[in-house]
Design a protein around this motif. Structure first.
Motif, short mmCIF file in Angstrom:
data_model
loop_
_atom_site.label_atom_id
_atom_site.label_comp_id
_atom_site.label_asym_id
_atom_site.label_seq_id
_atom_site.Cartn_x
_atom_site.Cartn_y
_atom_site.Cartn_z
N GLY A 126 1.04 3.86 -3.15
CA GLY A 126 0.66 5.25 -2.90
C GLY A 126 1.77 6.22 -3.24
O GLY A 126 1.53 7.30 -3.81
N THR B 182 1.35 8.85 -6.39
CA THR B 182 1.46 10.29 -6.15
C THR B 182 2.51 10.91 -7.05
O THR B 182 2.30 11.96 -7.67
CB THR B 182 1.83 10.56 -4.68
N ASP C 48 -0.66 7.16 5.80
CA ASP C 48 -0.90 7.29 4.36
C ASP C 48 -0.56 8.69 3.87
O ASP C 48 -0.10 8.87 2.75
CB ASP C 48 -2.36 6.95 4.04
N ARG D 274 0.83 -1.21 0.00
CA ARG D 274 0.00 0.00 0.00
C ARG D 274 0.86 1.26 0.00
O ARG D 274 0.59 2.21 -0.74
CB ARG D 274 -0.91 -0.03 1.23
N SER D 275 1.89 1.27 0.83
CA SER D 275 2.74 2.46 0.90
C SER D 275 3.52 2.66 -0.40
O SER D 275 3.66 3.79 -0.88
CB SER D 275 3.71 2.34 2.08
N LEU E 239 2.08 10.00 0.85
CA LEU E 239 1.84 10.96 -0.22
C LEU E 239 2.95 12.01 -0.27
O LEU E 239 3.40 12.41 -1.35
CB LEU E 239 0.48 11.63 -0.01
#
Length: 203
Positions: free
Chosen positions: A9, A13, A193, A5-6, A197
């Motif tokens: 993301g 971005t 999260d 997920r990281s 970003l």
């Protein structure tokens, strides 16, 4: 925060910001040859996964050995870009030899202590598994570093065009892993999260 997920993301971005910046500055150039940048940008996204699993086995050893990917990039540049004269420094050559020697000595030590810590070994993995994973990380990271220089030298890629091809491909390549592990990546958004970003904006 799960690594899938990281990582997704972060690259998503960077991809969005890269495209917006290229459009805003008139640097959006669409050429078929630049798709090679996407190919490299895609596979280098998995360097982080390999490094993460290697760190799980040994942070110290991984931190010691992973810089070899810089040495690999330097060797490739010396062979294919005519930069051999830049890497004749004996200190650099000696450093590479010492890093490789550290791996050998660590492996010997692990064999001598193979009868103890069986439970910990099962949890962290084996030295052979670590060696395989870190070798993949060094290979991917080293070749990606070389190709970044190659693209800049041979393709003459505009500075703000590069992210348009690199980061979207990285996000796309990470997406299948994210979906495969969606059960642990479907938790609600947290403050972590937001930091992801910011990290994506920074790369």
């Amino acid at each position: 925060l799960p690594i899938e997920r990281s990582t997704f993301g972060m690259y998503l971005t960077a991809a969005v910001l890269g495209v917006l910046l290229a459009v805003a500055t008139g640097s959006l150039v669409l050429e078929a040859k630049f798709l090679l940048i996407s190919f490299v940008g895609g596979y280098q996204a998995y360097v982080g996964y390999c490094e993460n699993y290697a760190v799980r086995y040994s942070l110290t050893l991984t931190s010691l050995v992973f810089p070899l990917h810089f040495a690999l990039a330097a060797v490739l540049a010396a062979v294919f870009l005519g930069e051999a004269k830049l890497y004749k420094d004996p200190l650099m050559s000696g450093g590479v030899v010492l890093l490789l020697g550290a791996i050998v000595l660590y492996g010997v030590g692990q064999k001598q202590n193979s009868t103890s810590g069986a439970i910990e070994t099962r949890r962290r993995g084996t030295f052979k598994l670590w060696l395989g994973v870190i070798s993949i990380a060094i290979l991917l990271g080293g070749t990606a570093g070389f190709f970044m220089k190659y693209f800049a030298a041979k393709f003459e890629v505009p500075l703000l065009t590069f992210p348009v091809y690199w980061y979207p491909a990285a996000a796309l390549c990470v997406a299948p892993v994210l979906l495969f592990n969606r059960s642990k990546n479907s938790a609600r958004l947290t403050r972590q999260d937001l930091w992801v970003l910011l990290r994506g904006a920074g790369i």
